[in-house]
Design a protein around this motif. Structure first.
Motif, short mmCIF file in Angstrom:
data_model
loop_
_atom_site.label_atom_id
_atom_site.label_comp_id
_atom_site.label_asym_id
_atom_site.label_seq_id
_atom_site.Cartn_x
_atom_site.Cartn_y
_atom_site.Cartn_z
N LYS A 22 0.84 -1.20 0.00
CA LYS A 22 0.00 0.00 0.00
C LYS A 22 0.87 1.24 0.00
CE LYS A 22 -3.86 2.17 2.50
NZ LYS A 22 -3.27 3.49 2.81
N PHE A 23 1.91 1.24 0.83
CA PHE A 23 2.82 2.39 0.89
C PHE A 23 3.51 2.58 -0.46
CE2 PHE A 23 6.75 4.63 1.61
CZ PHE A 23 6.43 5.58 2.56
N THR A 24 3.93 1.48 -1.07
CA THR A 24 4.62 1.57 -2.35
C THR A 24 3.70 2.14 -3.43
OG1 THR A 24 6.00 -0.32 -1.77
CG2 THR A 24 5.84 0.24 -4.10
N ALA A 25 2.44 1.71 -3.43
CA ALA A 25 1.49 2.23 -4.42
C ALA A 25 1.26 3.72 -4.23
CB ALA A 25 0.17 1.47 -4.32
N GLU A 26 1.24 4.17 -2.98
CA GLU A 26 0.99 5.58 -2.69
C GLU A 26 2.25 6.42 -2.80
OE1 GLU A 26 -0.75 5.45 1.17
OE2 GLU A 26 -2.73 4.82 0.42
N HIS A 27 3.42 5.78 -2.69
CA HIS A 27 4.69 6.50 -2.73
C HIS A 27 5.66 5.78 -3.65
CE1 HIS A 27 2.84 7.31 1.24
NE2 HIS A 27 3.23 8.55 1.01
N PRO A 28 5.41 5.78 -4.96
CA PRO A 28 6.31 5.09 -5.90
C PRO A 28 7.73 5.65 -5.87
CG PRO A 28 4.75 6.50 -7.08
CD PRO A 28 4.28 6.42 -5.65
N ALA A 29 7.89 6.83 -5.30
CA ALA A 29 9.23 7.40 -5.17
C ALA A 29 10.13 6.49 -4.34
CB ALA A 29 9.16 8.78 -4.52
N LEU B 44 10.56 -7.39 -4.73
CA LEU B 44 10.40 -7.75 -6.14
C LEU B 44 8.94 -7.96 -6.52
CD1 LEU B 44 13.52 -10.02 -6.72
CD2 LEU B 44 13.10 -7.72 -7.57
N ILE B 45 8.13 -8.51 -5.62
CA ILE B 45 6.70 -8.63 -5.90
C ILE B 45 6.10 -7.24 -6.07
CG2 ILE B 45 4.45 -9.26 -4.92
CD1 ILE B 45 5.85 -11.69 -5.92
N GLY B 46 6.49 -6.32 -5.20
CA GLY B 46 6.01 -4.95 -5.31
C GLY B 46 6.46 -4.29 -6.59
N MET B 47 7.70 -4.51 -6.98
CA MET B 47 8.21 -3.91 -8.21
C MET B 47 7.41 -4.40 -9.42
SD MET B 47 12.08 -4.03 -9.79
CE MET B 47 12.76 -3.17 -8.37
N ARG B 48 7.15 -5.71 -9.44
CA ARG B 48 6.47 -6.28 -10.60
C ARG B 48 4.99 -5.88 -10.67
NH1 ARG B 48 3.30 -7.26 -13.51
NH2 ARG B 48 2.95 -9.01 -14.93
N ALA C 282 -2.18 6.93 -10.78
CA ALA C 282 -2.70 5.57 -10.62
C ALA C 282 -2.06 4.93 -9.38
CB ALA C 282 -2.38 4.74 -11.86
N ARG C 283 -2.85 4.13 -8.69
CA ARG C 283 -2.36 3.46 -7.49
C ARG C 283 -2.65 1.97 -7.58
NH1 ARG C 283 -3.73 7.45 -2.34
NH2 ARG C 283 -2.47 9.21 -3.04
N PRO C 284 -1.90 1.25 -8.40
CA PRO C 284 -2.16 -0.18 -8.55
C PRO C 284 -1.84 -0.93 -7.27
CG PRO C 284 -0.09 0.41 -9.58
CD PRO C 284 -0.74 1.70 -9.15
N ASP C 285 -2.42 -2.09 -7.13
CA ASP C 285 -2.17 -2.92 -5.96
C ASP C 285 -1.77 -4.30 -6.44
OD1 ASP C 285 -1.90 -3.68 -3.38
OD2 ASP C 285 -4.02 -3.54 -2.86
#
Length: 229
Positions: free
Chosen positions: A98-105, A163-167, A182-185
Motif C-alpha cells: 500500500k505504501f509503495t502504491a501511494e509513494h512510488p518514489a 520484487l513482488i512490489g516492483m512487478r 494511478a495506485r495499482p495494488d
C-alpha cells in the motif's frame, strides 16, 4: 550536515523541502535534479534551502532516510495488532504494498541511491532487516517459526516483498510504470500465492512443540520496525 529547525514554521518549511525533493528526485532523477528545481517545487527561495541543507547530496540522503522511516512505521503499525507472526507477515506485506502504491518514489529513489549514495542505500535496508531479524528470533522462541538463520530469512523475505512490489505495483503488464495518479495494488491471487509460499517457508515442521527446538538466546520482543520487507 542538516540544520534542525528551531521553530514550528521552520519545521514546516523543512518538511516542504523534503517533499519537494522527493518529487523532483523521483521524477527527473538525481543528476537532472537541482536545488533550484527543488526550491521551485517547494515554493521557497533559494537561500532558504541552505538554512536546512548543505546541498543536493545532503537532502537526497535525508529523503532516503525519511522514506525509510515512513515505510517502517507503516509496516510496524499494521503488524502491531496481529495475533501471530504469520498474521504479522500478512499485515506487514499489505502495508508495504500500500505504501509503495501511494509513494512510488520509494522504489525510484532507492534505486538511485545504489549509485548516488551507497551508504544511504545500505542504511535503508539494514534498518528494515534488523527489526525483521528480532521479530523472527522472538517467533522462533515461541515456536511460531521454524528454526533457521533469522538473518538469511529476513533478507530473503525482504527480497520477496521488494520484487513482488516492483512487478505488480510499480510496473503494468507491459513492464511500464503506471500512469501518474494511478495506485495499482498487488492482485489478491498474487498476494495469496506469495503468502502461501512464505507460510510454507516459515511454519514449524508438523509435530514440533512450541519452542521445543529454539536455539536462539534472544528474548521475546513486541513487533519490531521492519516487520515486513
Amino acid at each position: 550536515m542538516s540544520a534542525a529547525p528551531r521553530t514550528a514554521r521552520g519545521t514546516r518549511t523543512r518538511a516542504k523541502l523534503l517533499q519537494a525533493a522527493e518529487t523532483v528526485f523521483a521524477s527527473v532523477g538525481y543528476h537532472e535534479a537541482s536545488i533550484v528545481k527543488i526550491t521551485e517545487e517547494a515554493g521557497v527561495g533559494l537561500g532558504t534551502f541552505y538554512l536546512y541543507f548543505d546541498g543536493k547530496q545532503a537532502i537526497f540522503d535525508e529523503v532516503v532516510e525519511d522514506l525509510n522511516r515512513r515505510v517502517r512505521h507503516a509496516m510496524t503499525d499494521a503488524a502491531r495488532a496481529a495475533g501471530s507472526r504469520l498474521e504479522a507477515e500478512r499485515a506487514g506485506f499489505r502495508a508495504f504494498f500500500k505504501f509503495t502504491a501511494e509513494h512510488p518514489a520509494l522504489y525510484r529513489i532507492i534505486r538511485q541511491a545504489e549509485f548516488v549514495s551507497p551508504g544511504a542505500l545500505r542504511l535503508h535496508y539494514t534498518r528494515i532487516v534488523n527489526g525483521y531479524i528480532e521479530g523472527l528470533k522472538a517467533a522462533q522462541l515461541s515456536g511460531e517459526v521454524r528454526q533457521m538463520d533469522p538473518t538469511v530469512a529476513a533478507w530473503a523475505l525482504m527480497g520477496i516483498g521488494e520484487l513482488i512490489g516492483m512487478r505488480w505495483v510499480l510496473w503494468d503488464e507491459e513492464g511500464a510504470e503506471p500512469a501518474p495518479g494511478a495506485r495499482p495494488d498487488v492482485p489478491e491471487e498474487v498476494f495469496e500465492e506469495m503468502m502461501q509460499f512464505i507460510e510454507r517457508a516459515l511454519s514449524p515442521a508438523p509435530g514440533t512443540a512450541a519452542g521445543a527446538t529454539a536455539t536462539t538466546t534472544a528474548s521475546p520482543t513486541p513487533p519490531q520496525e521492519g516487520t515486513a520487507p
